[in-house]
Scaffold this active site. Structure first.
Site, short mmCIF file in Angstrom:
data_model
loop_
_atom_site.label_atom_id
_atom_site.label_comp_id
_atom_site.label_asym_id
_atom_site.label_seq_id
_atom_site.Cartn_x
_atom_site.Cartn_y
_atom_site.Cartn_z
N LYS A 10 23.94 -20.40 57.36
CA LYS A 10 24.98 -19.37 56.95
C LYS A 10 24.33 -18.10 56.82
CE LYS A 10 28.28 -22.71 55.48
NZ LYS A 10 29.13 -23.24 54.06
N TYR A 50 37.10 -24.11 60.46
CA TYR A 50 37.58 -24.33 59.46
C TYR A 50 39.05 -24.45 59.00
CZ TYR A 50 32.86 -23.12 57.59
OH TYR A 50 31.59 -23.06 57.46
N ASN A 113 26.48 -21.43 50.30
CA ASN A 113 25.86 -22.55 49.91
C ASN A 113 25.10 -22.76 51.26
OD1 ASN A 113 27.71 -23.55 52.09
ND2 ASN A 113 28.77 -24.87 50.76
N HIS A 116 25.78 -25.46 56.81
CA HIS A 116 26.98 -26.38 57.26
C HIS A 116 26.33 -27.25 57.80
CE1 HIS A 116 30.56 -28.00 59.20
NE2 HIS A 116 29.82 -28.08 60.23
N GLU A 127 32.12 -30.35 67.26
CA GLU A 127 31.44 -29.17 66.75
C GLU A 127 30.47 -28.73 67.63
OE1 GLU A 127 30.68 -29.67 62.41
OE2 GLU A 127 32.54 -29.63 61.98
P1 CMP Z 1 31.07 -26.47 53.47
O1 CMP Z 1 31.46 -27.58 52.82
O2 CMP Z 1 30.30 -26.39 54.59
O3 CMP Z 1 32.53 -26.24 54.47
C1 CMP Z 1 33.58 -25.46 53.68
C2 CMP Z 1 33.27 -24.33 53.27
O4 CMP Z 1 34.04 -23.52 52.68
C3 CMP Z 1 32.30 -24.57 52.22
O5 CMP Z 1 31.10 -25.09 52.64
C4 CMP Z 1 32.09 -23.23 51.60
O6 CMP Z 1 31.23 -22.44 52.38
C5 CMP Z 1 33.58 -22.55 51.71
N1 CMP Z 1 34.33 -22.81 50.36
C6 CMP Z 1 34.84 -23.78 49.86
N2 CMP Z 1 35.38 -23.67 48.58
C7 CMP Z 1 35.34 -22.32 48.67
C8 CMP Z 1 35.81 -21.41 47.60
N3 CMP Z 1 36.45 -21.71 46.55
N4 CMP Z 1 35.77 -19.96 48.01
C9 CMP Z 1 35.18 -19.54 48.98
N5 CMP Z 1 34.65 -20.34 49.94
C10 CMP Z 1 34.77 -21.64 49.78
#
Ligand code: CMP
Length: 156
Positions: A10, A50, A113, A116, A127
């Protein structure tokens, strides 16, 4: 079972100079890189990728974040790779992820984070097709698999 899975490094991974570090972890584990490229995610791809979050209040921020810089798309291959990589990556919330996982070692955030990883073999297939053309994926003999796997586990 041999599997392929989709990884996206990311924008925070690129901006924090962690690309090499994260790719190194996957290499060290014994995973094979079947495809790798840099690109920007389109609006259409974000909405598809998403789709389960598209009505959540954070969707706008998620889209802005994912399009704030180029990302690195990687297809990794290995025996039961989908689940194995989810363990290496750790749970969504970085600040509660186990030390030793990528998010546990490099992320304090729920949104930023680092990486992905597909969450099931079915989604991995969808994907990979979303982000890679067939000619961008490579089949080749990975020499160290003689040592990474027992002969019962690896392809002939
Ligand atoms: P991931 O778990 O890879 O896939 C869904 C993504 O949505 C997650 O990583 C985060 O990058 C994003 N995400 C999840 N929760 C939040 C949140 N509360 N605010 C912003 N981004 C979020």
């Amino acid at each position: 079972m041999m599997q392929r899975t989709l990884i996206i490094l990311k924008p925070d991974c690129l901006q924090r100079n962690l690309l090499g570090e994260i790719i190194k972890r996957f290499e060290n584990k014994g995973l094979k890189i079947a495809g790798l490229k840099m690109g920007k995610i389109s609006d259409e791809q974000i909405i598809e990728h998403y789709s389960q979050h598209k009505d959540k209040p954070f969707f706008g921020n998620l889209q802005k974040f994912m399009q704030s810089a180029p990302v690195i798309f990687i297809v990794l291959e290995g025996y039961e790779a989908v689940e194995s990589i989810r363990v290496i990556v750790g749970p969504t919330l970085g600040r509660k992820a186990d030390a030793g996982s990528i998010r546990g070692d490099y992320s304090m955030s729920q949104a930023n984070n680092i990486v992905h990883a597909s969450d099931s073999p079915e989604n991995a297939e969808i994907e990979i097709k979303r982000f890679f053309q067939p000619h961008e994926l490579f089949d080749y003999y990975k020499d160290d698999w003689r040592w990474v796997y027992h002969e019962d586990e690896r392809p002939a």
